[in-house]
Write an enzyme that holds these catalytic residues in place. Structure first.
Site, PDB file in Angstrom:
ATOM      1  N   GLY A   8      30.743 -64.878 -20.174  1.00 19.30           N
ATOM      2  CA  GLY A   8      29.831 -64.874 -21.306  1.00 19.30           C
ATOM      3  C   GLY A   8      28.410 -65.228 -20.933  1.00 19.30           C
ATOM      4  O   GLY A   8      28.087 -65.490 -19.764  1.00 19.30           O
ATOM      5  N   VAL A  11      42.549 -68.629 -23.386  1.00 16.41           N
ATOM      6  CA  VAL A  11      42.860 -70.058 -23.304  1.00 16.41           C
ATOM      7  C   VAL A  11      44.058 -70.430 -24.169  1.00 16.41           C
ATOM      8  O   VAL A  11      44.707 -71.451 -23.940  1.00 16.41           O
ATOM      9  CB  VAL A  11      41.647 -70.938 -23.696  1.00 16.41           C
ATOM     10  CG1 VAL A  11      40.570 -70.854 -22.637  1.00 16.41           C
ATOM     11  CG2 VAL A  11      41.104 -70.568 -25.070  1.00 16.41           C
ATOM     12  N   ALA A  60      34.657 -69.741 -26.373  1.00 16.51           N
ATOM     13  CA  ALA A  60      34.643 -70.019 -27.813  1.00 16.51           C
ATOM     14  C   ALA A  60      34.133 -68.801 -28.556  1.00 16.51           C
ATOM     15  O   ALA A  60      33.380 -67.992 -28.011  1.00 16.51           O
ATOM     16  CB  ALA A  60      33.750 -71.223 -28.135  1.00 16.51           C
ATOM     17  N   TYR A  75      32.037 -72.503 -37.618  1.00 17.43           N
ATOM     18  CA  TYR A  75      31.810 -72.755 -36.194  1.00 17.43           C
ATOM     19  C   TYR A  75      31.582 -74.238 -35.930  1.00 17.43           C
ATOM     20  O   TYR A  75      32.168 -74.821 -35.017  1.00 17.43           O
ATOM     21  CB  TYR A  75      30.607 -71.937 -35.733  1.00 17.43           C
ATOM     22  CG  TYR A  75      30.163 -72.206 -34.315  1.00 17.43           C
ATOM     23  CD1 TYR A  75      31.003 -71.934 -33.237  1.00 17.43           C
ATOM     24  CD2 TYR A  75      28.885 -72.706 -34.044  1.00 17.43           C
ATOM     25  CE1 TYR A  75      30.593 -72.167 -31.935  1.00 17.43           C
ATOM     26  CE2 TYR A  75      28.466 -72.933 -32.758  1.00 17.43           C
ATOM     27  CZ  TYR A  75      29.326 -72.664 -31.699  1.00 17.43           C
ATOM     28  OH  TYR A  75      28.912 -72.896 -30.417  1.00 17.43           O
ATOM     29  N   ASN A 104      19.329 -74.658 -29.145  1.00 12.32           N
ATOM     30  CA  ASN A 104      19.202 -73.201 -29.272  1.00 12.32           C
ATOM     31  C   ASN A 104      19.013 -72.573 -27.896  1.00 12.32           C
ATOM     32  O   ASN A 104      17.900 -72.567 -27.356  1.00 12.32           O
ATOM     33  CB  ASN A 104      18.026 -72.858 -30.190  1.00 12.32           C
ATOM     34  CG  ASN A 104      18.236 -73.359 -31.606  1.00 12.32           C
ATOM     35  OD1 ASN A 104      18.788 -72.666 -32.444  1.00 12.32           O
ATOM     36  ND2 ASN A 104      17.817 -74.586 -31.859  1.00 12.32           N
ATOM     37  N   ARG A 116      12.898 -76.554 -34.347  1.00  9.62           N
ATOM     38  CA  ARG A 116      14.081 -76.407 -33.515  1.00  9.62           C
ATOM     39  C   ARG A 116      13.728 -76.764 -32.071  1.00  9.62           C
ATOM     40  O   ARG A 116      12.560 -76.899 -31.707  1.00  9.62           O
ATOM     41  CB  ARG A 116      14.611 -74.966 -33.554  1.00  9.62           C
ATOM     42  CG  ARG A 116      15.135 -74.501 -34.894  1.00  9.62           C
ATOM     43  CD  ARG A 116      16.421 -75.186 -35.281  1.00  9.62           C
ATOM     44  NE  ARG A 116      17.016 -74.586 -36.467  1.00  9.62           N
ATOM     45  CZ  ARG A 116      16.763 -74.940 -37.708  1.00  9.62           C
ATOM     46  NH1 ARG A 116      15.868 -75.904 -37.955  1.00  9.62           N
ATOM     47  NH2 ARG A 116      17.367 -74.351 -38.728  1.00  9.62           N
TER      48      ARG A 116
END
Length: 351
Positions: free
Chosen positions: A11, A58, A77, A179, A208, A247
């Site tokens: 990923g 997993v 995830a 999430y 982020n 952020r």
């Protein structure tokens, strides 16, 4: 040096973690389900070829995948906020049950070190202070206020405007999405595993994350990726609310470095949670402007809003310095400008 299993290693963040671990001299085994919606062409071309590769989930670990492993870096995830109620079973199955299955297997294999990818979303809203009442916890913003363009959360006691502050790791957890709920569950499961096994667990609460090879054109990607995709289509980035949301944007290379440092950190028998952030807050309008630089496509501030979105979330980076010796190296002003020209996953078929 250690042999590290990186789950979700194909990923966006996982592949960067693999590269950082190999750079430090570790042996790396990658486990990834290669879900076709994320990896339609199989293993990504940018994944370091020195890593051993295993296809698997997993929730149903392939035989032997933990053999010889010293540390697990758990990146696998389902990400994003959860855009539909029907996403609930998928998130819980993959993120929560998948983590439980992994931890149980680690216990059977006698593996005592875990690095867990967590997220800032466990905090919900950030930290706020009222001039008269000190630190307070505002509730979800009222729709009527958002409709009127009143985006700042008020003091829940007196209604005065609040000032945002840095969020430390001991802030109360307040998950406000599917999430987020699964990320809190992952942390609690990791803490339980550490106590029962005497193992060491470090939860890295990513803020982020952005950088090359972010997913393209998906509602589950971060806003930086969505705006970068819009620019590639010749569209102006659309900024919600008034663009003043604060952020912390942290480059994926810094996140990978934090993971490499966490391999050798933490206290036995306990979970140590650490913010992974740049330490340099920016507004979302600043981000859109940096990404758009040189494109001729200036961001448009729409005033639109989404119920459940939080206003300001900015991390304190102090504990990361104390526990991991980690300080982000990439300035958001430089990293975001470079990201405006960086490749996204899905730009071209991997070679």
């Amino acid at each position: 040096m250690s042999r590290v299993l990186v789950t979700g290693g194909a990923g966006f963040v996982g592949a960067a973690v693999v590269a950082a671990l190999l750079e430090d001299g570790h042996e790396v085994r990658v486990l990834d389900s290669l879900a076709p919606d994320l990896h339609p062409h199989g293993w990504p071309a940018h994944l370091d070829e020195r890593a051993e590769r295993v296809v698997g989930d997993v929730r149903h670990l392939p035989a032997g995948v933990l053999d010889g492993v010293d540390v697990v870096s758990h990146q696998a995830a389902v990400v994003g906020l959860g855009v539909d109620l029907q996403d609930l079973p998928h998130y819980v199955s993959t993120n929560s049950l998948g983590t439980a299955e992994l931890l149980a297997a680690m216990g059977r294999a006698g593996i005592g070190r875990l690095v867990l990818a967590s997220s800032m979303v466990v905090y919900g809203e950030g930290r706020y202070a009222c001039p008269d009442h000190g630190l307070v916890a505002p509730g979800p913003r009222a729709e009527r206020a958002l409709e009127a363009g009143d985006f700042e959360p008020p003091c829940p006691v007196c209604g005065q405007p609040l000032a945002w502050a840095l969020v430390p790791e001991d802030a109360p957890l307040d998950p406000r999405s599917t999430y987020a709920a699964t990320k809190v569950a992952q942390e609690h499961l990791a803490a339980s595993w550490a106590r029962l096994s005497g193992g060491t667990a470090v939860a890295l609460r990513y803020h982020n994350v952005y950088g090359p090879w972010m997913p393209k054109d998906t509602p589950y990607a971060g806003v930086a990726s969505l705006w970068r995709s819009a620019l590639a289509r010749g569209e102006r980035p659309r900024v919600f609310e008034d663009g003043g949301q604060q952020r912390d944007f942290v480059h994926v290379d810094d996140v990978a470095r934090a993971n490499a440092l966490a391999v050798d950190a933490g206290e036995a028998g306990a979970l140590d949670a650490v913010n992974v952030a740049s330490g340099r807050p920016v507004t979302v309008l600043d981000v859109a402007t940096a990404l758009s630089a040189g494109s001729g496509l200036e961001p448009v501030v729409t005033g639109e809003y989404r119920l459940g979105d939080v206003r300001h979330v900015v991390a304190s980076p102090e504990r990361a310095r104390e526990v991991l010796g980690f300080t982000a190296a990439v300035l958001p002003s430089e990293g975001l400008a470079a990201f405006g020209r960086a490749p996204l996953r899905g730009d071209a078929r991997p070679g």
